[in-house]
Design a protein around this motif. Structure first.
Motif, PDB file in Angstrom:
ATOM      1  N   ALA A 194       8.751  -0.894   5.129  1.00  0.00           N
ATOM      2  CA  ALA A 194       8.310   0.409   4.633  1.00  0.00           C
ATOM      3  C   ALA A 194       9.484   1.101   3.958  1.00  0.00           C
ATOM      4  N   TRP A 195       9.158   1.875   2.927  1.00  0.00           N
ATOM      5  CA  TRP A 195      10.171   2.674   2.228  1.00  0.00           C
ATOM      6  C   TRP A 195       9.676   4.105   2.119  1.00  0.00           C
ATOM      7  N   VAL A 196      10.598   5.042   2.184  1.00  0.00           N
ATOM      8  CA  VAL A 196      10.268   6.449   1.926  1.00  0.00           C
ATOM      9  C   VAL A 196      11.224   6.940   0.841  1.00  0.00           C
ATOM     10  N   LEU A 214       0.853  -1.200   0.000  1.00  0.00           N
ATOM     11  CA  LEU A 214       0.000   0.000   0.000  1.00  0.00           C
ATOM     12  C   LEU A 214       0.885   1.246   0.000  1.00  0.00           C
ATOM     13  N   PRO A 215       0.322   2.397  -0.354  1.00  0.00           N
ATOM     14  CA  PRO A 215       1.110   3.627  -0.150  1.00  0.00           C
ATOM     15  C   PRO A 215       1.368   3.821   1.337  1.00  0.00           C
ATOM     16  N   GLY A 216       2.474   4.451   1.681  1.00  0.00           N
ATOM     17  CA  GLY A 216       2.737   4.786   3.083  1.00  0.00           C
ATOM     18  C   GLY A 216       1.609   5.636   3.627  1.00  0.00           C
ATOM     19  N   ASP A 219       6.950   5.943  -1.637  1.00  0.00           N
ATOM     20  CA  ASP A 219       6.652   5.793  -0.205  1.00  0.00           C
ATOM     21  C   ASP A 219       5.650   4.662  -0.095  1.00  0.00           C
ATOM     22  N   LEU A 220       6.057   3.515   0.392  1.00  0.00           N
ATOM     23  CA  LEU A 220       5.154   2.365   0.404  1.00  0.00           C
ATOM     24  C   LEU A 220       5.380   1.487   1.624  1.00  0.00           C
TER      25      LEU A 220
END
Ligand SMILES: [Zn+2]
Length: 460
Positions: free
Chosen positions: A426-428, A65-67, A393-394
């Motif tokens: 999570a990634w940004v 999902l998106p963050g 961002d996910l």
């Protein structure tokens, strides 16, 4: 276009996600995502996107999902969770109990609480966080918050908030925690010039946020609006949270809260309120016409017995709606995915016969509030959606967990309806923030120990 890149000259490839939810209407089975320099270039079935990248991650069995975006919080309150004298009272009594404790905070408390709260939010899916800080005792400054967030790689919006109406002038807070209005405005300008980044992909933004109608004067509210608009930053305040506040506004200003804000220039697409529980149909309509947004904080509204915000009518009126965990002394958790579930459940109560009227929101609409809705509330067009041109961002959650067993016929609804889970990854901007349920680059155990020590020192 002037943009910020966290991952220059680098590519990221996500492959084989059980389902990838873009939040622009697509739920892609066996989904993949390809990003370059921290920006998404391709989203689609894994077979349809580039097969090679610098960093390649197989997310079989995960939902992507998106963050999530948190649109209202007071990170310092993580130091006073479950405070004994404030567990069973409404907003005004709760504040009167806690103001003297918060008045003892030092810059170290603010830095450490900021970091702890951000880690908690990241582990629950947040990649962008707005913090409404309005209390600056003992030399604490907005600089302490940015310092506390240093190295965490989350998109962090912080307010140089304020309180200026002390008890002796008819306000709620003790005089010891309010500030001089001239100093507030000067320090707000300083904070914006030092920290606000208007570029796409920005990691730091500053918001102008007087605390509430019962803690600042009308003059400061009005001057803050002028300052914010001159500087091109957004405006935020608590509004229409409780019946006490409504009474205060009627007695002191001759208006209900929304009407009061209208007299001060505090409406429009650059404004969002927190809570906005006690509003009538006409006020909802006026907020929608003006484009004024709101941060829905369901757990806090339950915890302080504030009431039920009319989310269905807000959405129908076109009001931008985001979600907020609110301060951790009134939640007392900063779990953003849990807040998505609370939003859905509280809405179901709000529309049950005899209690309230309005549309029932779905699990997908609740997720929308936490992603695209929050991005809109914070004025960001670069996050909240997984599509080309948006920041990478996910978040990813492993569906092979006991809490999701038996729900895989609809994994998207499962992450809302089933027990709230921590995110696995999570990634940004393409950079890892959480890996295997651990915050990247943070000694979480040490942070907890220090935070507990400071909380003990504060509460006494
Ligand atoms: Zn709040």
């Amino acid at each position: 276009m002037n943009t910020v890149s966290l991952m220059p000259m680098s590519t990221l490839l996500i492959r084989n996600a059980h389902v990838l939810v873009t939040m622009d209407g697509r739920e892609i089975d066996n989904g993949g995502l390809y990003a370059r320099d921290g920006w998404i270039e391709n989203v689609g079935p894994t077979d349809d996107i580039p097969a090679v990248a610098d960093e390649m991650i197989d997310l079989s069995g995960h939902i992507v999902l998106p963050g999530l975006v948190n649109t209202h919080h007071h990170l310092y309150q993580t130091l006073t969770r479950a405070f004994p004298g404030a567990q069973d009272v409404g907003l005004f009594e709760w504040l009167r109990t806690l103001y003297p404790v918060w008045a003892r905070m030092t810059p170290d408390h603010v830095r450490t609480a900021t970091r702890l709260g951000l880690v908690e939010l990241a582990l629950s899916g947040a990649t962008t966080v707005f913090d409404h800080q309005y209390l600056w005792p003992n030399g604490a400054r907005i600089d302490d918050q940015f310092e506390g967030a240093d190295g965490l790689d989350m998109r962090f919006h912080v307010s140089r908030g304020s309180m200026s109406l002390g008890e002796s002038e008819g306000g709620l807070p003790p005089d010891s925690v309010v500030e001089d209005e001239g100093f507030i405005l000067d320090d707000t300008r300083r904070a914006i010039s030092e920290y606000h980044d208007a570029r796409r992909g920005a990691m730091r933004r500053v918001v102008v946020a007087p605390c509430s109608p019962f803690t600042v004067t009308p003059q400061l509210m009005a001057e803050s609006a002028v300052l914010a608009r001159d500087a091109g930053v957004r405006m935020h305040t608590h509004l229409a949270e409780t019946e006490d506040e409504e009474q205060f506004c009627l007695e002191n200003f001759g208006h209900r809260p929304v009407g009061y804000m209208e007299t001060l220039g505090w409406t429009g697409p650059d404004v969002w309120y927190a809570h906005s529980v006690h509003v009538g149909d006409d006020e909802v309509r006026r907020m929608g016409e003006a484009g004024t947004g709101m941060a829905h904080c369901p757990t806090s509204n339950m915890r302080l017995a504030s009431g039920l915000a009319p989310i269905g009518p807000y959405l129908a009126a076109g009001v931008p709606v985001g979600l907020g965990v609110d301060g951790s002394a009134s939640n007392d958790s900063s779990h953003l995915l849990a807040e998505v579930r609370q939003a859905l459940l509280l809405n179901r109560l709000a529309v049950s016969p005899g209690i309230g009227e309005g549309a029932q929101i779905t699990a997908r609409q609740a997720l929308e509030m936490a992603t695209v809705g929050g991005a809109r509330v914070l004025g960001r067009e670069d996050i909240g959606v997984l599509a080309p041109g948006y920041a990478a961002d996910l978040i990813a959650i492993d569906l092979n967990r006991v809490e999701f067993a038996g729900a895989l016929h609809d994994p998207v609804a499962a992450v809302v309806l089933c027990s709230p889970s921590a995110v696995d990854h999570a990634w940004v901007g393409g950079r890892p923030l959480v890996q295997n349920r651990e915050m990247v680059g943070v000694d979480t155990g040490r942070l907890i120990t220090r935070h507990n020590m400071l909380a003990r020192d504060l509460v006494g």
